[in-house]
Design a protein around this motif. Structure first.
Motif, PDB file in Angstrom:
ATOM      1  N   UNK A  41       0.875  -1.174   0.000  1.00 52.64           N
ATOM      2  CA  UNK A  41       0.000   0.000   0.000  1.00 52.64           C
ATOM      3  C   UNK A  41       0.911   1.223   0.000  1.00 52.64           C
ATOM      4  N   UNK A  42       0.377   2.403   0.332  1.00 54.52           N
ATOM      5  CA  UNK A  42       1.235   3.582   0.461  1.00 54.52           C
ATOM      6  C   UNK A  42       2.346   3.297   1.453  1.00 54.52           C
ATOM      7  N   UNK A  43       1.990   2.602   2.518  1.00 55.98           N
ATOM      8  CA  UNK A  43       2.975   2.072   3.442  1.00 55.98           C
ATOM      9  C   UNK A  43       2.874   0.550   3.396  1.00 55.98           C
ATOM     10  N   UNK A  44       3.996  -0.112   3.617  1.00 59.77           N
ATOM     11  CA  UNK A  44       4.065  -1.560   3.476  1.00 59.77           C
ATOM     12  C   UNK A  44       4.214  -2.201   4.841  1.00 59.77           C
ATOM     13  N   UNK A  45       3.403  -3.225   5.072  1.00 58.87           N
ATOM     14  CA  UNK A  45       3.483  -3.982   6.318  1.00 58.87           C
ATOM     15  C   UNK A  45       3.830  -5.433   6.021  1.00 58.87           C
ATOM     16  N   UNK A  46       4.875  -5.906   6.668  1.00 54.39           N
ATOM     17  CA  UNK A  46       5.243  -7.320   6.601  1.00 54.39           C
ATOM     18  C   UNK A  46       4.592  -8.006   7.802  1.00 54.39           C
ATOM     19  N   UNK A  47       3.896  -9.080   7.544  1.00 51.88           N
ATOM     20  CA  UNK A  47       3.141  -9.767   8.596  1.00 51.88           C
ATOM     21  C   UNK A  47       3.902 -11.022   9.016  1.00 51.88           C
ATOM     22  N   UNK A  48       4.734 -10.875  10.058  1.00 52.38           N
ATOM     23  CA  UNK A  48       5.531 -11.958  10.645  1.00 52.38           C
ATOM     24  C   UNK A  48       6.688 -12.359   9.726  1.00 52.38           C
ATOM     25  N   UNK A  49       7.614 -13.133  10.304  1.00 54.66           N
ATOM     26  CA  UNK A  49       8.765 -13.609   9.530  1.00 54.66           C
ATOM     27  C   UNK A  49       8.649 -15.122   9.388  1.00 54.66           C
ATOM     28  N   UNK A  50       9.664 -15.872   9.800  1.00 48.53           N
ATOM     29  CA  UNK A  50       9.631 -17.319   9.633  1.00 48.53           C
ATOM     30  C   UNK A  50      10.599 -17.976  10.601  1.00 48.53           C
ATOM     31  N   UNK A  51      10.687 -19.284  10.517  1.00 47.78           N
ATOM     32  CA  UNK A  51      11.669 -20.064  11.268  1.00 47.78           C
ATOM     33  C   UNK A  51      13.030 -19.928  10.597  1.00 47.78           C
ATOM     34  N   UNK A  52      14.093 -19.903  11.405  1.00 52.25           N
ATOM     35  CA  UNK A  52      15.417 -19.729  10.790  1.00 52.25           C
ATOM     36  C   UNK A  52      15.828 -20.917   9.928  1.00 52.25           C
ATOM     37  N   UNK A  53      15.090 -22.032  10.012  1.00 54.38           N
ATOM     38  CA  UNK A  53      15.351 -23.163   9.123  1.00 54.38           C
ATOM     39  C   UNK A  53      15.136 -22.766   7.657  1.00 54.38           C
ATOM     40  N   UNK A  54      14.285 -21.786   7.441  1.00 59.73           N
ATOM     41  CA  UNK A  54      13.923 -21.397   6.078  1.00 59.73           C
ATOM     42  C   UNK A  54      14.228 -19.923   5.820  1.00 59.73           C
ATOM     43  N   UNK A  55      15.265 -19.432   6.455  1.00 65.88           N
ATOM     44  CA  UNK A  55      15.572 -18.003   6.399  1.00 65.88           C
ATOM     45  C   UNK A  55      15.819 -17.502   4.979  1.00 65.88           C
ATOM     46  N   UNK A  56      16.674 -18.185   4.235  1.00 62.01           N
ATOM     47  CA  UNK A  56      17.064 -17.670   2.917  1.00 62.01           C
ATOM     48  C   UNK A  56      15.889 -17.674   1.943  1.00 62.01           C
ATOM     49  N   UNK A  57      15.045 -18.689   2.009  1.00 60.17           N
ATOM     50  CA  UNK A  57      13.878 -18.724   1.121  1.00 60.17           C
ATOM     51  C   UNK A  57      12.930 -17.577   1.445  1.00 60.17           C
ATOM     52  N   UNK A  58      12.733 -17.328   2.740  1.00 58.81           N
ATOM     53  CA  UNK A  58      11.826 -16.254   3.135  1.00 58.81           C
ATOM     54  C   UNK A  58      12.367 -14.891   2.708  1.00 58.81           C
TER      55      UNK A  58
END
Length: 389
Positions: A41-58
């Motif tokens: 949107x005009x401002x961007x919101x990221x909703x949560x991250x992930x487990x570090x097992x899948x860090x690079x893919x995320x």
């Protein structure tokens, strides 16, 4: 896999197909999804991250959707590491981004990110607070103890999307998703959130005050339409500790096969008496989380166990301990014990069951000696008749 939730709410989660045990205890033969989303949107919101097992893919998924833009907010609905492990990386990568979270979550930051305070970059929100992104607005919903104390959910008002944290989650990677949402969602609910039925009911009441077209959980598929309606109905049933399906679980803990034979006979008797569904489970070999799921699914249960060390054979003790801590209630239970010289299983099982809320133990309690005899069958039939009454 999802490419988007709506045109402006994008899925950036990842599948973990290599994990064998979720939370180091739940068997996940079809892996796990760690869901994350970004609102553009005009401002961007990221909703949560992930487990570090899948860090690079995320990270790759996030950067692809951002397409060179800088996010303004990172919303942390839940501080459990399978959703929050990349918070530190994201805050370092995007220097102007603010972390949006509950006051209870702020207290947990040092637990997971030693020495980090994110000074001046924390936006603490509570029940009813809103965050405008432009055409999208997030309204925050406190969801304490679903299933951690710091949990938030958020409702996006323009597209009517509920970001439900671990609520409405399920086991399994999205790549292997089928139409049978309830099976692994049920096992997930009773083993992850089962203790917190009252708290789930509180959140369902809040959710009923708004129009929801999409549910975005932190595990499992995005829910819309009929799938969403069915999921809400099941959550209402599960969190009230009501039986979902008429039937009986026969769970047994057998050392040398005598108790197993008796349990199979009990199952046979119940079927002959017209019980619509009978599930017979070997506690020594079957996935305990699956058995717990069935214990909550059906209104009745028969526990068949060998005596052991003046108590009960440990697989049965383990099941009853787990049912205690998951708030098992509103059920009817029958007991069958086995003992070669001094049967103690029934007494031990009764002591574990009696503190449970509104759980009735029917009579007679059946005792067999080492091996089931023809003379034991009439009393087993009487027990089954009392259970089904």
């Amino acid at each position: 896999m999802y490419t988007d939730v709506t045109n402006t709410i994008r899925y950036i989660g990842v599948d973990d197909k290599d994990i064998d045990l979720f939370e180091s205890q739940y068997v996940v033969p079809e892996g796990m999804s760690y869901n994350s989303y970004v609102i553009l949107d005009e401002k961007i919101a990221v909703m949560d991250t992930t487990d570090d097992r899948k860090a690079e893919e995320w990270k790759a998924n996030l950067k692809k959707e951002l397409d060179g833009r800088q996010p303004d907010y990172l919303v942390c609905h839940h501080m459990e590491p399978d959703h929050s492990s990349l918070i530190l990386w994201a805050m370092q990568e995007y220097k102007d981004m603010k972390l949006v979270l509950s006051a209870q979550a702020v207290k947990m930051i040092p637990n997971f990110f030693d020495g980090e305070q994110f000074d001046g970059r924390l936006m603490v929100v509570k029940e009813g607070d809103t965050l405008s992104l432009g055409s999208h607005t997030l309204q925050f919903i406190a969801a304490p103890m679903v299933h951690w104390p710091e949990v938030l959910m958020s409702y996006e008002t323009s597209e009517k999307v509920l970001f439900s944290a671990d609520g409405f989650g399920k086991f399994g990677a999205l790549e292997f998703e089928t139409d049978d949402w309830a099976c692994e969602a049920r096992r997930y609910f009773f083993n992850i959130c089962g203790k917190y039925g009252v708290q789930v009911q509180n959140v369902l009441k809040k959710a009923a005050t708004v129009s929801i077209e999409t549910i975005c959980p932190l595990h499992g598929p995005v829910l819309k339409g009929e799938a969403l309606s069915n999921a809400v109905k099941l959550y209402d049933t599960w969190s009230k500790y009501e039986a979902e399906t008429d039937g009986v679980l026969v769970a047994y803990a057998s050392i040398h096969g005598g108790t197993a034979a008796a349990a199979e006979k009990v199952g046979e008797i119940l079927r002959q008496m017209g019980c619509p569904k009978v599930v017979v489970s070997d506690l020594s070999r079957e996935d305990q989380a699956e058995v717990i799921e069935d214990a909550f699914r059906y209104p009745r249960m028969v526990l068949c166990a060998a005596s052991y060390d003046a108590g009960v054979f440990p697989p049965m003790h383990d099941l009853l301990y787990h049912l205690q801590i998951k708030n098992y209630q509103n059920r009817t239970v029958a007991l069958l014990e086995n003992g070669s010289w001094a049967p103690t299983a029934a007494k031990t099982m009764r002591a574990l069951i009696e503190p449970m809320k509104n759980v009735t133990i029917v009579e007679p309690v059946v005792t067999i000696r080492s091996r089931m005899k023809d003379t034991d069958v009439p009393q087993m039939e009487e027990m089954c008749k009392a259970l089904l009454a």
